[in-house]
Design a protein around this motif. Sequence first.
Motif, PDB file in Angstrom:
ATOM      1  N   LYS A 176       1.289  -1.319   0.096  1.00  0.00           N
ATOM      2  CA  LYS A 176       0.002   0.099  -0.271  1.00  0.00           C
ATOM      3  C   LYS A 176       1.022   1.532   0.324  1.00  0.00           C
ATOM      4  O   LYS A 176       0.568   2.112  -0.340  1.00  0.00           O
ATOM      5  CB  LYS A 176      -0.770   0.082   0.918  1.00  0.00           C
ATOM      6  CG  LYS A 176      -1.875  -1.018   1.142  1.00  0.00           C
ATOM      7  CD  LYS A 176      -3.035  -0.710   2.629  1.00  0.00           C
ATOM      8  CE  LYS A 176      -3.990  -1.974   2.277  1.00  0.00           C
ATOM      9  NZ  LYS A 176      -4.711  -1.835   0.822  1.00  0.00           N
ATOM     10  N   ALA A 177       2.519   1.552   0.979  1.00  0.00           N
ATOM     11  CA  ALA A 177       2.780   2.456   0.509  1.00  0.00           C
ATOM     12  C   ALA A 177       3.726   2.768  -0.247  1.00  0.00           C
ATOM     13  O   ALA A 177       3.688   3.947  -0.854  1.00  0.00           O
ATOM     14  CB  ALA A 177       4.113   2.120   1.544  1.00  0.00           C
ATOM     15  N   LYS A 178       4.037   1.534  -1.306  1.00  0.00           N
ATOM     16  CA  LYS A 178       3.875   1.824  -2.696  1.00  0.00           C
ATOM     17  C   LYS A 178       3.186   2.619  -3.766  1.00  0.00           C
ATOM     18  O   LYS A 178       3.683   3.172  -4.263  1.00  0.00           O
ATOM     19  CB  LYS A 178       4.750  -0.025  -3.353  1.00  0.00           C
ATOM     20  CG  LYS A 178       6.372  -0.174  -3.524  1.00  0.00           C
ATOM     21  CD  LYS A 178       6.083  -1.092  -4.006  1.00  0.00           C
ATOM     22  CE  LYS A 178       7.188  -1.698  -3.811  1.00  0.00           C
ATOM     23  NZ  LYS A 178       7.654  -3.133  -5.031  1.00  0.00           N
ATOM     24  N   ILE A 179       2.108   2.289  -3.253  1.00  0.00           N
ATOM     25  CA  ILE A 179       0.934   2.605  -3.871  1.00  0.00           C
ATOM     26  C   ILE A 179       0.962   4.146  -3.938  1.00  0.00           C
ATOM     27  O   ILE A 179       0.669   5.212  -4.923  1.00  0.00           O
ATOM     28  CB  ILE A 179      -0.803   1.501  -4.250  1.00  0.00           C
ATOM     29  CG1 ILE A 179      -0.411   0.509  -4.533  1.00  0.00           C
ATOM     30  CG2 ILE A 179      -1.211   2.990  -4.325  1.00  0.00           C
ATOM     31  CD1 ILE A 179      -1.838   0.083  -4.757  1.00  0.00           C
ATOM     32  N   GLN A 180       0.470   4.827  -2.676  1.00  0.00           N
ATOM     33  CA  GLN A 180       0.783   5.625  -2.042  1.00  0.00           C
ATOM     34  C   GLN A 180       1.664   6.972  -3.107  1.00  0.00           C
ATOM     35  O   GLN A 180       1.779   7.704  -3.094  1.00  0.00           O
ATOM     36  CB  GLN A 180       0.847   6.382  -0.700  1.00  0.00           C
ATOM     37  CG  GLN A 180      -1.177   5.429  -0.217  1.00  0.00           C
ATOM     38  CD  GLN A 180      -2.160   5.777  -1.285  1.00  0.00           C
ATOM     39  OE1 GLN A 180      -2.089   7.173  -0.793  1.00  0.00           O
ATOM     40  NE2 GLN A 180      -2.941   5.411  -1.416  1.00  0.00           N
ATOM     41  N   TYR A 181       3.040   5.897  -2.660  1.00  0.00           N
ATOM     42  CA  TYR A 181       4.207   6.719  -2.861  1.00  0.00           C
ATOM     43  C   TYR A 181       4.610   6.958  -4.375  1.00  0.00           C
ATOM     44  O   TYR A 181       4.641   8.111  -4.978  1.00  0.00           O
ATOM     45  CB  TYR A 181       5.503   6.450  -2.658  1.00  0.00           C
ATOM     46  CG  TYR A 181       6.816   7.435  -2.610  1.00  0.00           C
ATOM     47  CD1 TYR A 181       6.572   8.342  -1.644  1.00  0.00           C
ATOM     48  CD2 TYR A 181       7.556   7.168  -2.953  1.00  0.00           C
ATOM     49  CE1 TYR A 181       8.228   9.216  -1.607  1.00  0.00           C
ATOM     50  CE2 TYR A 181       9.053   7.818  -3.779  1.00  0.00           C
ATOM     51  CZ  TYR A 181       8.542   8.646  -2.361  1.00  0.00           C
ATOM     52  OH  TYR A 181      10.284   9.611  -2.581  1.00  0.00           O
ATOM     53  N   SER A 182       4.159   6.370  -5.099  1.00  0.00           N
ATOM     54  CA  SER A 182       3.709   6.216  -6.430  1.00  0.00           C
ATOM     55  C   SER A 182       2.807   7.554  -7.632  1.00  0.00           C
ATOM     56  O   SER A 182       3.190   8.409  -7.565  1.00  0.00           O
ATOM     57  CB  SER A 182       3.215   5.305  -7.087  1.00  0.00           C
ATOM     58  OG  SER A 182       3.749   5.121  -8.430  1.00  0.00           O
ATOM     59  N   TYR A 186       6.973   4.992   5.323  1.00  0.00           N
ATOM     60  CA  TYR A 186       6.222   3.639   5.500  1.00  0.00           C
ATOM     61  C   TYR A 186       7.119   2.278   5.036  1.00  0.00           C
ATOM     62  O   TYR A 186       7.116   1.159   5.215  1.00  0.00           O
ATOM     63  CB  TYR A 186       4.630   3.759   5.064  1.00  0.00           C
ATOM     64  CG  TYR A 186       3.869   4.702   6.047  1.00  0.00           C
ATOM     65  CD1 TYR A 186       3.211   4.456   7.345  1.00  0.00           C
ATOM     66  CD2 TYR A 186       4.020   5.855   5.646  1.00  0.00           C
ATOM     67  CE1 TYR A 186       2.997   5.376   8.145  1.00  0.00           C
ATOM     68  CE2 TYR A 186       3.183   6.800   6.497  1.00  0.00           C
ATOM     69  CZ  TYR A 186       3.141   7.169   7.476  1.00  0.00           C
ATOM     70  OH  TYR A 186       2.632   8.242   9.084  1.00  0.00           O
ATOM     71  N   LEU A 187       7.321   2.998   3.631  1.00  0.00           N
ATOM     72  CA  LEU A 187       8.234   1.825   2.306  1.00  0.00           C
ATOM     73  C   LEU A 187       9.326   1.098   3.780  1.00  0.00           C
ATOM     74  O   LEU A 187       9.131  -0.223   3.612  1.00  0.00           O
ATOM     75  CB  LEU A 187       8.751   2.303   1.599  1.00  0.00           C
ATOM     76  CG  LEU A 187       7.390   1.845  -0.010  1.00  0.00           C
ATOM     77  CD1 LEU A 187       8.231   3.055  -1.178  1.00  0.00           C
ATOM     78  CD2 LEU A 187       7.429   1.034  -0.139  1.00  0.00           C
ATOM     79  N   ALA A 188       9.929   2.377   3.969  1.00  0.00           N
ATOM     80  CA  ALA A 188      11.147   1.462   5.365  1.00  0.00           C
ATOM     81  C   ALA A 188      11.308   1.019   5.792  1.00  0.00           C
ATOM     82  O   ALA A 188      11.598  -0.027   6.661  1.00  0.00           O
ATOM     83  CB  ALA A 188      11.385   3.065   4.612  1.00  0.00           C
TER      84      ALA A 188
END
Length: 438
Positions: free
Chosen positions: A193-199, A220-222
């Motif tokens: 979910k963090a990948k999606i939001q960061y993108s 959140y990714l880290a």
Amino acid sequence: MTGLNAGSISTMVNGNRALSVEQLDRITTAMGYIKGYFYEQYIEEYLAQIALNWRRIKPFLYRCAELDKQGCIQQVIGLLLDKLMYSSCLFDLAEEFFKDGKYAIAAILYEGVALSEKSQHSERLALCQYRLFMARQGDNQEQNYQAAIEFHSFVDRLHEVDQLDALKDLANTYRSLRRWDKVEIVAQKLKHKAKIQYSLHQQNKKRKQNKKTSRPLFFYLAYSNLLRAGVCDAYEDYEQALKYTYAYADLSWVKETDEDTQHWKNLFKGWAQANTYVNRLLSGEVGILAEYVSYIEPRKNEIFSALVNIIEAANRFNIDVDNILQRFEKEITEYIQQQQQAVGHYTQQHISEQFTRFLHELAFYYLSKGIYPDGFEYLLICLGKSSIINNKSSIIKCIGLFELFREQAFSETKAAYQKLIKEVYANEKKNRDNVVGD
């Protein structure tokens, strides 16, 4: 005496004018009673008999919160439950109390809102469950776990942005409970979910975000990698743990350069350096110990976590760490005294778990070396703390360790142990009765 004019008093007595909580407090004080003395009657004989008005009810709930009149708050919510129009008002008020740290009061309001919307699949219902989960976090590990299980299914109903903080908090609770299977599941979901939001954030930088996370999005990714490294550590897969550690250490892909981002990047860098030492030490590279101690000594906030790892490694690989324990004797004594006085709060739970683990390892270290007075002292402190926080796994380990060295215990130590066991039994019965009562 009340500061109210005679005309106002007259219209109140005759029932021709609404009686506010402020006026009630003035009259109560003039009569020589403490504030809140008539609140139960005020609800039953006044609020329940007139048309409900939020402008009158909100100040009353505030005053109840100030006086910690939780029963009165529950009574008022009972009057409002059938009217969904008040749900948003109660929720907004609960949010105010939550931000002010009045978690018990806020929880009563959230429970009321959740009950009124239980047949809805609303985002507000999920947010209530999230806040209740956070408000219920404390020293009792069994209750923490139950709260986590109850909330887990509501995460996906939250706003996409709120889901990131919710998953972070859920993972932290599971980690403090050493439920590594759950931590792994939540960490994977957090990363996805963090990948999606960061993108999305990178694609729409110019668009104003209505909702914001409590941390920068890259965090959140880290953090998902940090959590998964912890899972690998727990399963003694140190090679994989190092891969995840290197992953959250390398944040060169982060495009933001603001002060908050830099702050968290520096923290991750420090955590990665410390955890690299831990990985190498617990995997059997005992030669790294002196370097690790030199690294943590000036970092006061990291000393205790490091000592937990050091004493665990000492027991695992039969290392003599007497000189290290003497070096940090003052810090250990102060920390034990502090933790014995600590009260429950959701930010304390991970520290409490670490504390009992450290005490158990320390007790095992001294008992194995034949230093029985120190060993039994730490063992009894550990058993007492484990009982308070309802850490069943730690209680069982303490009992097993005592029985292993029972023959070396003095009669006074056995008596103190028996007293603690009775307290453990009493606490367990109390916790069990509370669950049945719920």
